[in-house]
Scaffold this active site. Structure first.
Site, PDB file in Angstrom:
ATOM      1  N   GLU A  42      24.339   0.167  11.379  1.00  0.00           N
ATOM      2  CA  GLU A  42      24.845   0.160  10.001  1.00  0.00           C
ATOM      3  C   GLU A  42      24.967  -1.279   9.507  1.00  0.00           C
ATOM      4  O   GLU A  42      25.190  -2.198  10.293  1.00  0.00           O
ATOM      5  CB  GLU A  42      26.217   0.852   9.944  1.00  0.00           C
ATOM      6  CG  GLU A  42      26.125   2.350  10.164  1.00  0.00           C
ATOM      7  CD  GLU A  42      27.486   3.045  10.110  1.00  0.00           C
ATOM      8  OE1 GLU A  42      28.518   2.357   9.958  1.00  0.00           O
ATOM      9  OE2 GLU A  42      27.504   4.281  10.236  1.00  0.00           O
ATOM     10  N   ARG A  99       4.568   2.564  -5.234  1.00  0.00           N
ATOM     11  CA  ARG A  99       3.382   3.414  -5.326  1.00  0.00           C
ATOM     12  C   ARG A  99       3.743   4.896  -5.419  1.00  0.00           C
ATOM     13  O   ARG A  99       2.916   5.717  -5.723  1.00  0.00           O
ATOM     14  CB  ARG A  99       2.453   3.151  -4.127  1.00  0.00           C
ATOM     15  CG  ARG A  99       1.744   1.801  -4.264  1.00  0.00           C
ATOM     16  CD  ARG A  99       0.902   1.475  -3.068  1.00  0.00           C
ATOM     17  NE  ARG A  99       1.692   1.136  -1.897  1.00  0.00           N
ATOM     18  CZ  ARG A  99       1.181   0.837  -0.712  1.00  0.00           C
ATOM     19  NH1 ARG A  99      -0.113   0.853  -0.551  1.00  0.00           N
ATOM     20  NH2 ARG A  99       1.968   0.510   0.296  1.00  0.00           N
ATOM     21  N   LYS A 196     -12.687   4.042  -6.623  1.00  0.00           N
ATOM     22  CA  LYS A 196     -12.481   4.394  -5.213  1.00  0.00           C
ATOM     23  C   LYS A 196     -11.883   5.789  -5.098  1.00  0.00           C
ATOM     24  O   LYS A 196     -11.243   6.286  -6.034  1.00  0.00           O
ATOM     25  CB  LYS A 196     -11.570   3.365  -4.518  1.00  0.00           C
ATOM     26  CG  LYS A 196     -10.085   3.576  -4.735  1.00  0.00           C
ATOM     27  CD  LYS A 196      -9.198   2.629  -3.919  1.00  0.00           C
ATOM     28  CE  LYS A 196      -7.728   2.954  -4.155  1.00  0.00           C
ATOM     29  NZ  LYS A 196      -6.790   1.926  -3.765  1.00  0.00           N
ATOM     30  N   ALA A 228      -5.575  -3.200   3.875  1.00  0.00           N
ATOM     31  CA  ALA A 228      -6.766  -3.938   3.416  1.00  0.00           C
ATOM     32  C   ALA A 228      -7.988  -3.029   3.246  1.00  0.00           C
ATOM     33  O   ALA A 228      -9.099  -3.519   3.042  1.00  0.00           O
ATOM     34  CB  ALA A 228      -7.085  -5.129   4.327  1.00  0.00           C
ATOM     35  N   GLY A 229      -7.793  -1.711   3.310  1.00  0.00           N
ATOM     36  CA  GLY A 229      -8.905  -0.772   3.121  1.00  0.00           C
ATOM     37  C   GLY A 229      -9.502  -0.899   1.725  1.00  0.00           C
ATOM     38  O   GLY A 229     -10.724  -0.923   1.557  1.00  0.00           O
TER      39      GLY A 229
HETATM   40  C1  R5P Z   1      -3.079   1.125  -5.032  1.00  0.00           C
HETATM   41  O1  R5P Z   1      -3.295   1.623  -6.119  1.00  0.00           O
HETATM   42  C2  R5P Z   1      -2.688  -0.302  -4.863  1.00  0.00           C
HETATM   43  O2  R5P Z   1      -2.843  -1.028  -6.047  1.00  0.00           O
HETATM   44  C3  R5P Z   1      -3.484  -0.959  -3.760  1.00  0.00           C
HETATM   45  O3  R5P Z   1      -4.856  -0.973  -4.127  1.00  0.00           O
HETATM   46  C4  R5P Z   1      -3.372  -0.221  -2.456  1.00  0.00           C
HETATM   47  O4  R5P Z   1      -2.070   0.240  -2.267  1.00  0.00           O
HETATM   48  C5  R5P Z   1      -3.781  -1.112  -1.322  1.00  0.00           C
HETATM   49  O5  R5P Z   1      -3.578  -0.447  -0.121  1.00  0.00           O
HETATM   50  P1  R5P Z   1      -4.519  -0.733   1.139  1.00  0.00           P
HETATM   51  O6  R5P Z   1      -4.559  -2.225   1.326  1.00  0.00           O
HETATM   52  O7  R5P Z   1      -3.823  -0.028   2.272  1.00  0.00           O
HETATM   53  O8  R5P Z   1      -5.855  -0.140   0.831  1.00  0.00           O
END
Ligand code: R5P
Length: 314
Positions: A42, A99, A196, A228-229
């Site tokens: 806590e 998000r 995407k 970073a995907g």
């Molecule tokens: C999503 O709409 C955000 O703007 C980012 O593009 C996303 O959250 C990036 O996440 P990641 O690096 O895991 O692909």
């Protein structure tokens, strides 16, 4: 209205280094508080100085572990409110859970709104934040929100690069197009976007590229990166369409091991980000961290003095 109250800046445990640098940038001492955890996990908070009638700022990006940092912020606010502060501003350079800002499928929460409600219920009077995932999140708060952009800091870094033109600013998804458009305006160059499809939390499919990148350097810009995907798959499609060098910039980096290894193997030459989160790139990584402490410090000073913060957007 608050300029005649003394200002005090406190830090939660999420990013004390940023709080220290903010204080240094505006020549303010960091407020004296104990912020730790009891043996059972806590939060244990105590303000170790008189703050009655003061204008208080609490620096706490709600970065991982987000639940802990949000709760700790609420507890700090509670302590400060009960110690009779005149006003409490939560300085949240990175607003976690952003998000989760809509019901995009049945039976899911709108956690960003819940967090806004929690902070307000705890006693936050206003919020200072930076590059929210969606601008509309400002409206989740019924208190004042000052919303900064890391753009001026990133633009300074980009403009210092020799031979960056011909350049195209590319949004790695359609949702980020407005942010990318502001960069392309400022840099006086073309704009493109990748469409995407998200397959899972960590996997995305770049479907197609709308716009022209052939023979140009590319600056991919987004609000944040986690795995970073999004960035690395956008870089791949840009290269496939004839882009020269690919640079990337995000306001917030919440990178883990997967993100760093994807970046290392990707077509991205350099990723610029900011210290809105306590990002610590491994040695030799492609990540360059720019400091936003002066930007936040200046905004704090102006909020305290009842001055406009909009000139900080340029
Ligand atoms: C999503 O709409 C955000 O703007 C980012 O593009 C996303 O959250 C990036 O996440 P990641 O690096 O895991 O692909």
């Amino acid at each position: 209205m608050f300029a005649h109250y003394e200002m005090k800046i406190f830090s939660g445990s999420a990013h004390p280094e940023l709080a220290k640098r903010i204080c240094e940038s505006i020549y303010q001492p960091l407020g004296n508080a104990t912020v730790m955890q009891f043996a059972d996990g806590e939060s244990k908070v105590r303000i170790n100085e008189d703050i009655r009638g003061r204008d208080i700022f609490i620096v706490q990006p709600t970065t991982s572990p987000a639940n802990h940092h949000i709760m700790e912020l609420c507890i700090l606010v509670d302590a400060i409110r009960r110690a009779s502060a005149a006003r409490i501003t939560a300085v949240i350079p990175y607003f976690g859970y952003a998000r989760q800002d809509r019901k995009d499928r049945p039976r899911v929460p709108i956690t960003a709104k819940l967090v806004a409600n929690l902070l307000t219920a705890a006693g936050v009077n206003r919020v200072l934040t930076m590059d929210l995932h969606a601008q509309q999140i400002q409206g989740f708060f019924d208190i004042q929100v000052d919303h900064l952009y890391a753009r001026p800091v990133m633009l300074r870094h980009l403009r210092a690069k020799a031979n960056i033109h011909p350049l195209a600013v590319v949004s790695p998804d359609v949702g980020g197009l407005k942010m990318a458009e502001a960069f392309s305006q400022a840099l006086g160059c073309g704009l493109a976007t990748v469409a995407k499809r998200r397959k899972s939390d960590t996997e995305v499919d770049p479907l197609y590229l709308i716009g022209e990148v052939e023979g140009k350097n590319v600056f991919l810009v987004d609000d944040l990166t986690s795995t970073a995907g999004t960035l690395t798959s956008a870089a791949r499609i840009c290269k496939a369409h004839g882009a020269k060098e690919v640079f990337a910039g995000v306001s917030h980096a919440v990178l883990g091991e997967l993100g760093y290894s994807r970046l290392a193997e990707s077509e991205i030459t350099e990723l610029i980000t900011t210290n809105s989160t306590p990002v610590a790139p491994p040695p030799g990584s492609k990540v360059e961290v720019l400091c936003v402490a002066s930007l936040l410090g200046e905004a704090i000073k102006r909020i305290h003095n009842d001055e406009s913060v909009s000139s900080l957007f340029e």
